[in-house]
Design a protein around this motif. Structure first.
Motif, PDB file in Angstrom:
ATOM      1  N   ASP A  40       0.798  -1.286   0.062  1.00 47.17           N
ATOM      2  CA  ASP A  40      -0.002  -0.181   0.190  1.00 47.17           C
ATOM      3  C   ASP A  40       0.913   1.324   0.047  1.00 47.17           C
ATOM      4  OD1 ASP A  40      -2.201  -1.680   0.083  1.00 47.17           O
ATOM      5  OD2 ASP A  40      -2.933  -1.101   1.900  1.00 47.17           O
ATOM      6  N   PRO A  41       2.036   1.291   0.722  1.00 42.99           N
ATOM      7  CA  PRO A  41       2.662   2.591   0.661  1.00 42.99           C
ATOM      8  C   PRO A  41       3.361   3.023  -0.778  1.00 42.99           C
ATOM      9  CG  PRO A  41       3.424   1.249   2.635  1.00 42.99           C
ATOM     10  CD  PRO A  41       2.645   0.522   1.982  1.00 42.99           C
ATOM     11  N   LEU A  66      -1.826   0.007   7.500  1.00 42.04           N
ATOM     12  CA  LEU A  66      -1.584  -1.346   7.779  1.00 42.04           C
ATOM     13  C   LEU A  66      -0.314  -1.633   8.158  1.00 42.04           C
ATOM     14  CD1 LEU A  66      -3.610  -3.266   5.076  1.00 42.04           C
ATOM     15  CD2 LEU A  66      -3.951  -3.608   7.592  1.00 42.04           C
ATOM     16  N   SER A  67       0.820  -0.661   7.563  1.00 42.52           N
ATOM     17  CA  SER A  67       2.085  -0.626   7.814  1.00 42.52           C
ATOM     18  C   SER A  67       2.657  -0.399   9.353  1.00 42.52           C
ATOM     19  CB  SER A  67       2.873   0.222   6.909  1.00 42.52           C
ATOM     20  OG  SER A  67       2.692   0.050   5.793  1.00 42.52           O
ATOM     21  N   LYS A  68       1.843   0.487   9.723  1.00 44.85           N
ATOM     22  CA  LYS A  68       2.167   0.615  11.198  1.00 44.85           C
ATOM     23  C   LYS A  68       1.277  -0.159  12.021  1.00 44.85           C
ATOM     24  CE  LYS A  68       0.340   5.001  10.671  1.00 44.85           C
ATOM     25  NZ  LYS A  68      -0.362   6.547  11.183  1.00 44.85           N
ATOM     26  N   LEU A  95      10.528   1.794  16.412  1.00 43.35           N
ATOM     27  CA  LEU A  95      10.109   3.096  16.557  1.00 43.35           C
ATOM     28  C   LEU A  95      10.434   3.939  15.187  1.00 43.35           C
ATOM     29  CD1 LEU A  95       8.956   5.156  18.279  1.00 43.35           C
ATOM     30  CD2 LEU A  95      11.252   5.753  19.389  1.00 43.35           C
ATOM     31  N   GLY A  96      11.683   3.589  14.728  1.00 42.83           N
ATOM     32  CA  GLY A  96      12.169   4.579  13.571  1.00 42.83           C
ATOM     33  C   GLY A  96      11.192   3.955  12.194  1.00 42.83           C
ATOM     34  N   LEU A  97      10.908   3.006  12.217  1.00 38.17           N
ATOM     35  CA  LEU A  97      10.072   2.476  11.180  1.00 38.17           C
ATOM     36  C   LEU A  97       8.538   2.931  11.355  1.00 38.17           C
ATOM     37  CD1 LEU A  97      11.110  -1.264  10.616  1.00 38.17           C
ATOM     38  CD2 LEU A  97      11.667   0.647   9.104  1.00 38.17           C
ATOM     39  N   PHE A  98       8.214   2.922  12.404  1.00 40.54           N
ATOM     40  CA  PHE A  98       6.964   3.483  12.605  1.00 40.54           C
ATOM     41  C   PHE A  98       6.831   5.065  12.555  1.00 40.54           C
ATOM     42  CE2 PHE A  98       3.248   5.367  15.180  1.00 40.54           C
ATOM     43  CZ  PHE A  98       2.691   4.291  15.033  1.00 40.54           C
ATOM     44  N   ILE A  99       7.816   5.732  12.769  1.00 38.86           N
ATOM     45  CA  ILE A  99       7.802   7.177  12.575  1.00 38.86           C
ATOM     46  C   ILE A  99       7.942   7.332  11.034  1.00 38.86           C
ATOM     47  CG2 ILE A  99       9.334   9.349  12.996  1.00 38.86           C
ATOM     48  CD1 ILE A  99       9.911   8.230  15.711  1.00 38.86           C
ATOM     49  N   LEU A 100       8.796   6.767  10.319  1.00 32.00           N
ATOM     50  CA  LEU A 100       9.020   6.785   8.966  1.00 32.00           C
ATOM     51  C   LEU A 100       7.716   6.327   8.158  1.00 32.00           C
ATOM     52  CD1 LEU A 100      10.804   7.224   6.388  1.00 32.00           C
ATOM     53  CD2 LEU A 100      11.236   4.622   6.583  1.00 32.00           C
ATOM     54  N   ALA A 101       6.925   5.319   8.739  1.00 32.91           N
ATOM     55  CA  ALA A 101       5.651   5.122   8.293  1.00 32.91           C
ATOM     56  C   ALA A 101       4.889   6.195   8.122  1.00 32.91           C
ATOM     57  CB  ALA A 101       5.219   3.893   8.609  1.00 32.91           C
ATOM     58  N   ARG A 159       2.570  12.339   4.477  1.00 28.97           N
ATOM     59  CA  ARG A 159       3.338  13.229   3.285  1.00 28.97           C
ATOM     60  C   ARG A 159       2.407  12.777   2.145  1.00 28.97           C
ATOM     61  NH1 ARG A 159       6.772  11.265  -0.160  1.00 28.97           N
ATOM     62  NH2 ARG A 159       8.039  12.831  -1.531  1.00 28.97           N
ATOM     63  N   SER A 160       1.904  11.681   2.017  1.00 25.82           N
ATOM     64  CA  SER A 160       1.179  11.206   0.708  1.00 25.82           C
ATOM     65  C   SER A 160      -0.407  11.885   0.702  1.00 25.82           C
ATOM     66  CB  SER A 160       0.926   9.626   0.678  1.00 25.82           C
ATOM     67  OG  SER A 160       2.246   9.049   0.773  1.00 25.82           O
ATOM     68  N   LYS A 161      -0.795  12.175   2.004  1.00 23.37           N
ATOM     69  CA  LYS A 161      -2.087  12.735   1.986  1.00 23.37           C
ATOM     70  C   LYS A 161      -2.172  14.098   1.603  1.00 23.37           C
ATOM     71  CE  LYS A 161      -3.646   9.893   5.857  1.00 23.37           C
ATOM     72  NZ  LYS A 161      -4.016   9.840   7.297  1.00 23.37           N
TER      73      LYS A 161
END
Length: 217
Positions: free
Chosen positions: A69-70, A78-80, A202-208, A214-216
């Motif tokens: 989806d990203p 879903l990624s988060k 945590l880093g992946l969650f913040i990035l996601a 940003r996409s919105k």
């Protein structure tokens, strides 16, 4: 006016699904009662399976969608969710493994050497998941929903698993056992390992979250 009437006639009458839901619930309870003589674990496993399927169906939880989806839609919900699920699982598994470590028992879990076989297998499996439209959990969920494509995917999923189990000895001796053996708690300690694990999550969650917002915009 006439066209509006025609459109309203074409609309299908919404079927009341409550009787079907009640009948299904009664059937689930009856089956759970009938299998109790097979052992206490069977009814519990049956109920957990039903609850897990219900949760998957309503949450649309799917590992494939969390990675797909990203790229396709920019959505990262879903990624988060997957990152949170891995975080919760890490807490439980690390507690179990650390308990075994304190007792001097063997560390439970599939701790296998890492190597090129993981990268190749993950790449092939990722392609297969995207083509099939779902991972194992997503495929099984959609089979229950009646998606014919997922029926076909499930058949080949089973065939591939059987083939892999048949040749597992070859892959294990020639690739898996020759990989890099590293259990992070043995290398840097249990507490630093958890810091690294949770820090990465945590880093992946913040990035996601950043990518989704940003996409919105």
């Amino acid at each position: 006016m006439e066209s509006t009437k025609n459109v309203s006639r074409k609309r299908k009458k919404r079927v009341n699904q409550i009787p079907f839901g009640v009948a299904l619930l009664v059937g689930v309870i009856i089956i759970g009662y009938l299998i109790k003589d097979l052992g206490p674990k069977h009814p519990m496993t049956w109920m957990f399976g039903i609850l897990l399927g219900f949760t998957l169906r309503n949450s649309r939880f799917c590992f494939t969608a969390s990675l797909r989806d990203p790229i396709l839609t920019g959505g990262t919900n879903l990624s988060k969710a997957v990152i949170v699920a891995i975080t919760v699982a890490t807490i439980g598994f690390s507690a179990i493994q650390y308990g075994a470590f304190l007792k001097g028992d063997p560390i439970p879990g599939n701790i296998n050497p890492a190597g090129i076989h993981i990268a190749v297998g993950a790449f092939m499996f990722g392609i297969g998941m995207v083509i099939a439209g779902g991972c194992a959990s997503g495929t099984i969920m959609r089979v229950g929903e009646g998606f014919v494509m997922q029926w076909l995917s499930l058949v080949f999923f089973i065939l591939g698993s059987l083939w892999g189990a048949k040749d597992y000895g070859f892959w294990k001796s020639n690739f898996m056992d020759k990989g890099l053996e590293l259990f992070l708690p043995d290398a840097i300690g249990w507490f630093p390992s958890l810091i690294v694990q949770f820090g990465l999550l945590l880093g992946l969650f913040i990035l996601a979250d950043w990518f989704g917002n940003r996409s919105k915009n």
